[in-house]
Design a protein around this motif. Structure first.
Motif, PDB file in Angstrom:
ATOM      1  N   HIS A 279       0.839  -1.200   0.000  1.00  0.00           N
ATOM      2  CA  HIS A 279       0.000   0.000   0.000  1.00  0.00           C
ATOM      3  C   HIS A 279       0.878   1.257   0.000  1.00  0.00           C
ATOM      4  CE1 HIS A 279      -3.121  -2.797   1.322  1.00  0.00           C
ATOM      5  NE2 HIS A 279      -4.034  -1.844   1.324  1.00  0.00           N
ATOM      6  N   VAL A 280       1.714   1.360   1.057  1.00  0.00           N
ATOM      7  CA  VAL A 280       2.612   2.507   1.231  1.00  0.00           C
ATOM      8  C   VAL A 280       3.951   1.965   1.737  1.00  0.00           C
ATOM      9  CG1 VAL A 280       3.009   4.704   2.417  1.00  0.00           C
ATOM     10  CG2 VAL A 280       0.668   4.034   1.784  1.00  0.00           C
ATOM     11  N   HIS A 281       5.046   2.324   1.056  1.00  0.00           N
ATOM     12  CA  HIS A 281       6.354   1.789   1.434  1.00  0.00           C
ATOM     13  C   HIS A 281       6.748   2.245   2.832  1.00  0.00           C
ATOM     14  CE1 HIS A 281      10.738   0.985   1.132  1.00  0.00           C
ATOM     15  NE2 HIS A 281      10.306  -0.018   0.372  1.00  0.00           N
ATOM     16  N   TRP A 282       7.472   1.384   3.548  1.00  0.00           N
ATOM     17  CA  TRP A 282       7.792   1.664   4.948  1.00  0.00           C
ATOM     18  C   TRP A 282       8.635   2.930   5.100  1.00  0.00           C
ATOM     19  CZ3 TRP A 282      12.686   1.871   7.101  1.00  0.00           C
ATOM     20  CH2 TRP A 282      13.739   1.348   6.359  1.00  0.00           C
ATOM     21  N   THR A 283       9.446   3.269   4.079  1.00  0.00           N
ATOM     22  CA  THR A 283      10.258   4.491   4.173  1.00  0.00           C
ATOM     23  C   THR A 283       9.411   5.749   4.080  1.00  0.00           C
ATOM     24  OG1 THR A 283      10.677   4.376   1.782  1.00  0.00           O
ATOM     25  CG2 THR A 283      12.326   3.390   3.247  1.00  0.00           C
ATOM     26  N   ARG A 284       8.154   5.572   3.723  1.00  0.00           N
ATOM     27  CA  ARG A 284       7.216   6.703   3.662  1.00  0.00           C
ATOM     28  C   ARG A 284       6.136   6.569   4.724  1.00  0.00           C
ATOM     29  NH1 ARG A 284       9.630   5.953  -1.047  1.00  0.00           N
ATOM     30  NH2 ARG A 284       9.872   7.665  -2.552  1.00  0.00           N
ATOM     31  N   GLY A 285       6.438   5.814   5.768  1.00  0.00           N
ATOM     32  CA  GLY A 285       5.521   5.713   6.902  1.00  0.00           C
ATOM     33  C   GLY A 285       4.578   4.537   6.866  1.00  0.00           C
ATOM     34  N   GLY A 286       4.619   3.734   5.788  1.00  0.00           N
ATOM     35  CA  GLY A 286       3.737   2.576   5.710  1.00  0.00           C
ATOM     36  C   GLY A 286       4.328   1.360   6.390  1.00  0.00           C
ATOM     37  N   SER A 287       3.742   0.203   6.117  1.00  0.00           N
ATOM     38  CA  SER A 287       4.224  -1.048   6.714  1.00  0.00           C
ATOM     39  C   SER A 287       4.630  -2.047   5.640  1.00  0.00           C
ATOM     40  CB  SER A 287       3.124  -1.655   7.595  1.00  0.00           C
ATOM     41  OG  SER A 287       1.955  -1.920   6.834  1.00  0.00           O
ATOM     42  N   ASP A 288       4.963  -1.531   4.465  1.00  0.00           N
ATOM     43  CA  ASP A 288       5.091  -2.404   3.301  1.00  0.00           C
ATOM     44  C   ASP A 288       6.455  -2.352   2.635  1.00  0.00           C
ATOM     45  OD1 ASP A 288       2.360  -2.952   3.650  1.00  0.00           O
ATOM     46  OD2 ASP A 288       1.826  -1.183   2.483  1.00  0.00           O
ATOM     47  N   PHE A 289       6.782  -3.470   2.001  1.00  0.00           N
ATOM     48  CA  PHE A 289       7.861  -3.536   1.031  1.00  0.00           C
ATOM     49  C   PHE A 289       7.261  -3.426  -0.366  1.00  0.00           C
ATOM     50  CE2 PHE A 289       9.721  -6.074   4.576  1.00  0.00           C
ATOM     51  CZ  PHE A 289      10.849  -5.285   4.793  1.00  0.00           C
ATOM     52  N   TRP A 290       8.112  -3.069  -1.327  1.00  0.00           N
ATOM     53  CA  TRP A 290       7.670  -3.072  -2.717  1.00  0.00           C
ATOM     54  C   TRP A 290       7.411  -4.508  -3.178  1.00  0.00           C
ATOM     55  CZ3 TRP A 290       6.190   1.301  -4.759  1.00  0.00           C
ATOM     56  CH2 TRP A 290       6.812   2.490  -4.414  1.00  0.00           C
ATOM     57  N   PRO A 291       6.621  -4.693  -4.224  1.00  0.00           N
ATOM     58  CA  PRO A 291       6.452  -6.042  -4.781  1.00  0.00           C
ATOM     59  C   PRO A 291       7.815  -6.661  -5.102  1.00  0.00           C
ATOM     60  CG  PRO A 291       4.899  -4.520  -5.796  1.00  0.00           C
ATOM     61  CD  PRO A 291       5.826  -3.686  -4.953  1.00  0.00           C
ATOM     62  N   GLY A 292       8.083  -7.827  -4.521  1.00  0.00           N
ATOM     63  CA  GLY A 292       9.326  -8.536  -4.790  1.00  0.00           C
ATOM     64  C   GLY A 292      10.510  -8.123  -3.949  1.00  0.00           C
ATOM     65  N   GLU A 293      10.399  -7.037  -3.220  1.00  0.00           N
ATOM     66  CA  GLU A 293      11.536  -6.563  -2.423  1.00  0.00           C
ATOM     67  C   GLU A 293      11.854  -7.535  -1.280  1.00  0.00           C
ATOM     68  OE1 GLU A 293      12.859  -2.642   0.259  1.00  0.00           O
ATOM     69  OE2 GLU A 293      10.848  -2.732  -0.643  1.00  0.00           O
ATOM     70  N   TYR A 294      10.820  -8.123  -0.685  1.00  0.00           N
ATOM     71  CA  TYR A 294      11.013  -9.009   0.453  1.00  0.00           C
ATOM     72  C   TYR A 294      10.397 -10.392   0.222  1.00  0.00           C
ATOM     73  CZ  TYR A 294      11.016 -10.716   5.271  1.00  0.00           C
ATOM     74  OH  TYR A 294      11.202 -11.478   6.402  1.00  0.00           O
ATOM     75  N   SER A 295       9.145 -10.438  -0.207  1.00  0.00           N
ATOM     76  CA  SER A 295       8.425 -11.703  -0.402  1.00  0.00           C
ATOM     77  C   SER A 295       8.271 -12.008  -1.883  1.00  0.00           C
ATOM     78  CB  SER A 295       7.035 -11.642   0.235  1.00  0.00           C
ATOM     79  OG  SER A 295       7.123 -11.375   1.615  1.00  0.00           O
TER      80      SER A 295
END
Length: 470
Positions: A279-295
């Motif tokens: 939804h929103v990348h963690w570096t911008r305050g979200g709780s997410d990685f980009w698609p493929g960055e982690y999972s």
């Protein structure tokens, strides 16, 4: 920072994926292709229901354009992805009239990533699910039909009759009868659970009933949910605030002999995947990685829509986090036959029924997206018996499932760029399945997650290979 920039150099994951794709070349043979079937765009928005019809506002929940997600998916080594936006009142029209034209543009701009059409379906009486539409000329109309007729939140004014298990079964049967057959996969299935084995919105009974109604449509759940970057901003992995994940994996998958094994022990072809739920990348305050960055969800397929979907439907899948490994093959051999993940080896009870299990994995040879060089500390072989349908639809255990062998670095041998493990299952007399998991940790079983960095707690899981004794 590489994680937040689509302009940085190729990541290791992308480079390794490229190696695999070159192997396949222009041939028809299958290779492992990494993807993500749960990604949100700015079309996961908000609705002003004070007007009729409701007014849609982009970016209310997720913020990135569809093409940005595709660019980042490519950057982190994915070759297929899927836009799965939230529904809402009259959202079926938003998908059809606004989001779908953007998807078509994104396909032109980022042709290296096959981009499926679908949504995060407001499944009646359940938590969210992937609704993946096959790639064809009328894909937009097919999604519109299913979302407008069955999505629990699409009706305006709201209709409580939409949010019943009977409506879910009606939806699955309608999907099963379509010429172009979609796929349905449960999202963050244990996120609403309040304890170990104390389930919330999604229950064992509902999974069984849905799979019974449409076994080729309703095929699995996320083993590793998205929102894995939560701890980097002080939150829970996966957003699992009531009961945690285990090594980043849902309790339904992570507990040996638990719900997943209960379903497999009935002989169900029920698969696990891993997604970003971006939804929103963690570096911008979200709780997410980009698609493929982690999972990543790896599917053994050709680089075309139909074969990737066929791989998902038939369990040619393994999943991993943090690029701990980049390839995983599990095969069972016996009496001159063999079967791979998602397949069935049939052997005769009249002959010696030893089964040879071979595990092959390729470690990451460079650094992952966090700049680490993760190492596999252990690989587990997990085996359970297939005893047929349970009379208890609420069952969430398979007492026959055990870790039958644990392997450390001294137990595998290098063969080219891969490591190989072999193990013999002696005197196989009953139907069974074998699956594999591995980890960067020294945990014998994955521990309940706290605020540790997800990069320090990496796991991979295969889907099962079945052995049938006849």
């Amino acid at each position: 920072m590489v994680a937040a920039s689509p302009l940085a150099g190729a990541t290791p994951a992308a480079a390794d994926a490229g190696d695999d794709l070159k192997q396949g070349g222009g041939s028809r043979r299958r290779v492992w292709r990494a993807g993500d079937h749960h990604v949100h765009s700015e079309y996961s928005g908000s609705f002003d229901t004070s007007t009729n019809p409701p007014k849609f506002q982009k970016g209310g929940d997720a913020v990135y354009p569809i093409v940005t997600n595709a660019i980042m998916a490519k950057h982190f080594g994915l070759t297929w992805a899927m836009c799965t936006d939230h529904g809402g009142p009259t959202h079926s029209k938003v998908n059809l009239e606004q989001a779908y034209p953007d998807l078509l543009r994104s396909r032109v701009l980022v042709p290296e990533v096959l981009q499926f059409w679908g949504m995060e379906f407001d499944a009646p009486a359940l938590d969210h699910h992937t609704l993946m539409i096959p790639h064809h000329a009328d894909e937009a109309q097919q999604l519109f039909e299913l979302e407008s007729r069955f999505a629990a939140r699409d009706a305006f004014p709201s209709d409580p009759g939409r949010n019943t298990e009977a409506k879910m079964i009606e939806f699955l049967k309608a999907a099963k009868d379509m010429r172009q057959k979609p796929l349905v996969i449960a999202h963050h299935a244990g996120r609403s659970a309040t304890g170990l084995g104390v389930y919330g919105q999604d229950t064992p009974r509902e999974f069984r009933n849905g799979n019974n109604a449409a076994p080729e449509i309703y095929v699995g759940f996320e083993g590793a949910p998205g929102h894995q970057a939560g701890p980097l901003n002080g939150g829970a992995r996966g957003g699992y605030g009531s009961h945690p994940t285990y090594g980043g994996f849902d309790q339904m998958t992570a507990r040996v002999g638990g719900l997943w094994d209960s379903l497999l022990g009935e002989g169900r072809r029920w698969w696990i995947t891993a997604t970003s739920d971006s939804h929103v990348h963690w570096t911008r305050g979200g709780s997410d990685f980009w698609p493929g960055e982690y999972s990543k969800t790896y599917v053994h397929a050709r680089q075309d829509y139909a074969d990737i979907m066929d791989g998902l439907r038939n369990g040619r899948i393994w999943v991993g986090t943090g690029d701990l490994i980049t390839s995983l093959d599990v095969t069972a051999e016996g009496q001159g036959r063999s079967a791979a993940v998602g397949e069935t080896l049939t052997v005769s009870h009249r002959k010696r029924t030893d089964a040879e299990i071979e595990i092959r994995f390729r470690p990451l040879e460079r650094k992952n997206a966090n700049g680490d060089r993760p190492e596999v500390q252990r690989v587990d072989l997990i085996v359970g018996q297939v005893t047929g349908p349970s009379s208890n639809l609420d069952s969430d255990t398979n007492p026959t499932t055990k870790v039958v062998a644990r392997f450390g670095p001294r137990d595998w041998r290098k063969q080219g760029r891969e490591y190989v493990i072999k193990h013999t299952l002696r005197n196989v007399e009953t139907d069974l399945y074998a699956r594999v998991r591995g980890t960067s940790t020294d945990e014998a079983e994955p521990l309940a997650d706290g605020l540790e960095s997800p990069w320090d707690d990496l796991w991979f899981y295969s889907n099962p290979v079945f052995i049938q004794v006849r």
